[in-house]
Design a protein around this motif. Structure first.
Motif, PDB file in Angstrom:
ATOM      1  N   GLU A  51      66.130  22.022  49.117  1.00  0.00           N
ATOM      2  CA  GLU A  51      66.973  21.388  48.092  1.00  0.00           C
ATOM      3  C   GLU A  51      66.377  21.629  46.704  1.00  0.00           C
ATOM      4  O   GLU A  51      65.182  21.372  46.488  1.00  0.00           O
ATOM      5  N   PRO A  52      67.210  22.124  45.765  1.00  0.00           N
ATOM      6  CA  PRO A  52      66.708  22.481  44.440  1.00  0.00           C
ATOM      7  C   PRO A  52      65.917  21.366  43.748  1.00  0.00           C
ATOM      8  O   PRO A  52      64.938  21.646  43.059  1.00  0.00           O
ATOM      9  N   SER A  53      66.318  20.098  43.929  1.00  0.00           N
ATOM     10  CA  SER A  53      65.613  19.020  43.222  1.00  0.00           C
ATOM     11  C   SER A  53      64.162  18.905  43.708  1.00  0.00           C
ATOM     12  O   SER A  53      63.236  18.738  42.905  1.00  0.00           O
ATOM     13  N   PHE A  54      63.950  19.019  45.008  1.00  0.00           N
ATOM     14  CA  PHE A  54      62.584  18.906  45.520  1.00  0.00           C
ATOM     15  C   PHE A  54      61.778  20.184  45.248  1.00  0.00           C
ATOM     16  O   PHE A  54      60.567  20.118  45.023  1.00  0.00           O
ATOM     17  N   LEU A  55      62.466  21.321  45.254  1.00  0.00           N
ATOM     18  CA  LEU A  55      61.773  22.566  44.894  1.00  0.00           C
ATOM     19  C   LEU A  55      61.308  22.488  43.441  1.00  0.00           C
ATOM     20  O   LEU A  55      60.201  22.909  43.099  1.00  0.00           O
ATOM     21  N   TYR A  56      62.185  21.896  42.575  1.00  0.00           N
ATOM     22  CA  TYR A  56      61.810  21.721  41.166  1.00  0.00           C
ATOM     23  C   TYR A  56      60.563  20.834  41.056  1.00  0.00           C
ATOM     24  O   TYR A  56      59.605  21.163  40.344  1.00  0.00           O
ATOM     25  N   ALA A  76      57.051  21.896  39.508  1.00  0.00           N
ATOM     26  CA  ALA A  76      56.623  21.223  38.270  1.00  0.00           C
ATOM     27  C   ALA A  76      55.232  20.612  38.456  1.00  0.00           C
ATOM     28  O   ALA A  76      54.382  20.697  37.559  1.00  0.00           O
ATOM     29  N   LEU A  77      54.994  19.994  39.616  1.00  0.00           N
ATOM     30  CA  LEU A  77      53.676  19.393  39.848  1.00  0.00           C
ATOM     31  C   LEU A  77      52.600  20.469  39.897  1.00  0.00           C
ATOM     32  O   LEU A  77      51.519  20.306  39.326  1.00  0.00           O
ATOM     33  N   THR A 102      55.383  17.960  48.279  1.00  0.00           N
ATOM     34  CA  THR A 102      55.477  18.180  46.830  1.00  0.00           C
ATOM     35  C   THR A 102      54.106  18.086  46.164  1.00  0.00           C
ATOM     36  O   THR A 102      53.836  18.801  45.198  1.00  0.00           O
ATOM     37  N   THR A 103      53.241  17.206  46.676  1.00  0.00           N
ATOM     38  CA  THR A 103      51.935  17.031  46.014  1.00  0.00           C
ATOM     39  C   THR A 103      50.880  17.972  46.585  1.00  0.00           C
ATOM     40  O   THR A 103      49.925  18.317  45.886  1.00  0.00           O
ATOM     41  N   GLY A 104      51.029  18.344  47.857  1.00  0.00           N
ATOM     42  CA  GLY A 104      50.025  19.187  48.510  1.00  0.00           C
ATOM     43  C   GLY A 104      48.691  18.475  48.703  1.00  0.00           C
ATOM     44  O   GLY A 104      47.668  19.108  48.946  1.00  0.00           O
TER      45      GLY A 104
END
Ligand code: NAD
Length: 324
Positions: A130-135, A139-140, A193-195
């Motif tokens: 999903e583009p929002s989570f990829l963004y 970004a992070l 998202t944070t890794g």
């Protein structure tokens, strides 16, 4: 191989989404389904005009009878482990619905098995496409908000109402409550998202007189001095998913798909996102054909299982192992 022959185990709600997505891929062909519910099999077959495919009561009969390259597992959680084992033992690549398994030990066994058999083992966490989570992830990692300091992740859902009388409130099939189920997506987002690796976990949960937890409130200390709150609320009137990622130079707010970037003293920036171009099924088929790498491998999904197990333990609950 030019066309991947796919069998589906479990023909309930989510299988309809997968069948829709698979039918848009000209390199995939659905060849059979297995589910003890005749009604659910008929509904799926009828809705998508799949009358030409074979259907089975039992997944083992399907695997033994129909030649296939890949299996999609859409069954209750504690059945996943054995169905993955059986599918890999029949030489199939596997896409498993979340959660991959109910315990870390089982998740590790599945990874090992797939590795030895050289089969793709992918887990269906659709936020990775999903583009929002990829963004957010990009970004992070680019430092758009500076060093990450905290994350607040919340999912509200009318889960109690939707799951009353179903396998989801039966721990021997669900392995847990809303955290194990829809909450798995939110744990996925936190980790992916944070890794970051979680170091310490504390949790309070509440069953509200059911057999599984509906609400859970967890605090997590991640590496790099990042702290997080994970709120999973099953006693709510509707779906509402929010995240706030705070960093030393700003914050990213996610609210039901909308992304807003904020910096101290500045106007909020609303991000328009590109359309989605990939999904779990397309990426699974592409990985089998060697077109792309495995986007959500078992090795990653295992971390979601590990953190989920850690949260239940922190609240004083023992993990429920799979039906074998
Ligand atoms: N990725 C997502 O957003 C998402 C959304 C919903 C569900 N899911 C996941 O998909 C899976 C199925 O959920 P659902 O909502 O479709 O549930 P569901 O209750 O609608 O369907 C489950 C199906 O599994 C069948 N089943 C039961 N025992 C079986 C067995 N031994 N072999 C084969 N099938 C069996 C049931 O008869 C039913 O048809 C779960 O792992 C769930 O967490 C994922």
């Amino acid at each position: 191989m030019e066309t991947v022959r796919v069998g589906i185990i479990g023909t309930g709600g989510i299988s309809h989404v997968h069948v829709k997505q698979l039918r848009e891929i000209n390199t995939a062909q659905i060849v059979a389904v297995a589910d003890p519910s005749l009604e659910n099999r008929k509904q799926l077959i009828g809705k998508f005009n799949l009358e030409q495919i074979d259907e089975f009561n039992d997944h083992q009969d399907m695997l033994e009878t129909i030649p296939m390259d890949a299996v999609l597992i859409c069954s209750p959680h504690t059945l996943h482990y054995q169905q993955v084992v059986d599918s890999i033992q029949h030489g199939c690549h596997v896409l498993i619905e979340k959660p991959m398994a109910c315990t870390l030990d089982e998740a590790e066994q599945l990874i090992e098995l797939a590795k030895k058999a050289k089969r793709v083992l992918q887990v269906s966490y659709q936020r990775h496409f999903e583009p929002s989570f990829l963004y957010i992830r990009e970004a992070l990692s680019k430092g758009t908000i500076g060093k990450l300091t905290s994350v607040t992740a919340s999912l509200y859902q009318d889960w109690k109402h939707l799951t009353t009388g179903t396998w989801r409130q039966n721990p021997s099939l669900s392995g847990g409550g809303m955290l194990m189920d829809s909450g798995s997506h939110i744990v996925d987002v936190l980790l992916w998202t944070t890794g970051l690796k979680p170091l310490e976990v504390e949790c309070k949960l509440e069953k509200h007189k059911t057999h599984v937890e509906l609400d859970s409130f967890t605090t997590i200390r991640f590496e790099n001095n990042v702290v997080a709150g994970l709120n999973i609320v099953g006693n709510a009137p509707c779906w509402h998913e929010t995240y706030v990622f705070c960093g030393e130079n700003g914050a990213i707010f996610y609210d039901n798909g909308k992304i807003v970037l904020r910096r101290l003293g500045n106007e909020a920036i609303i991000h328009e996102l590109p359309p989605q171009t990939n999904n779990s099924d397309k990426s699974f088929i592409d990985a089998i054909l060697g077109i792309t790498e495995v986007k959500v491998p078992g090795e990653f999904a295992k971390e979601v299982v590990a953190l989920t197990e850690q949260i239940y333990r922190a609240a004083g609950y023992q993990a429920i192992t799979s039906v074998k």
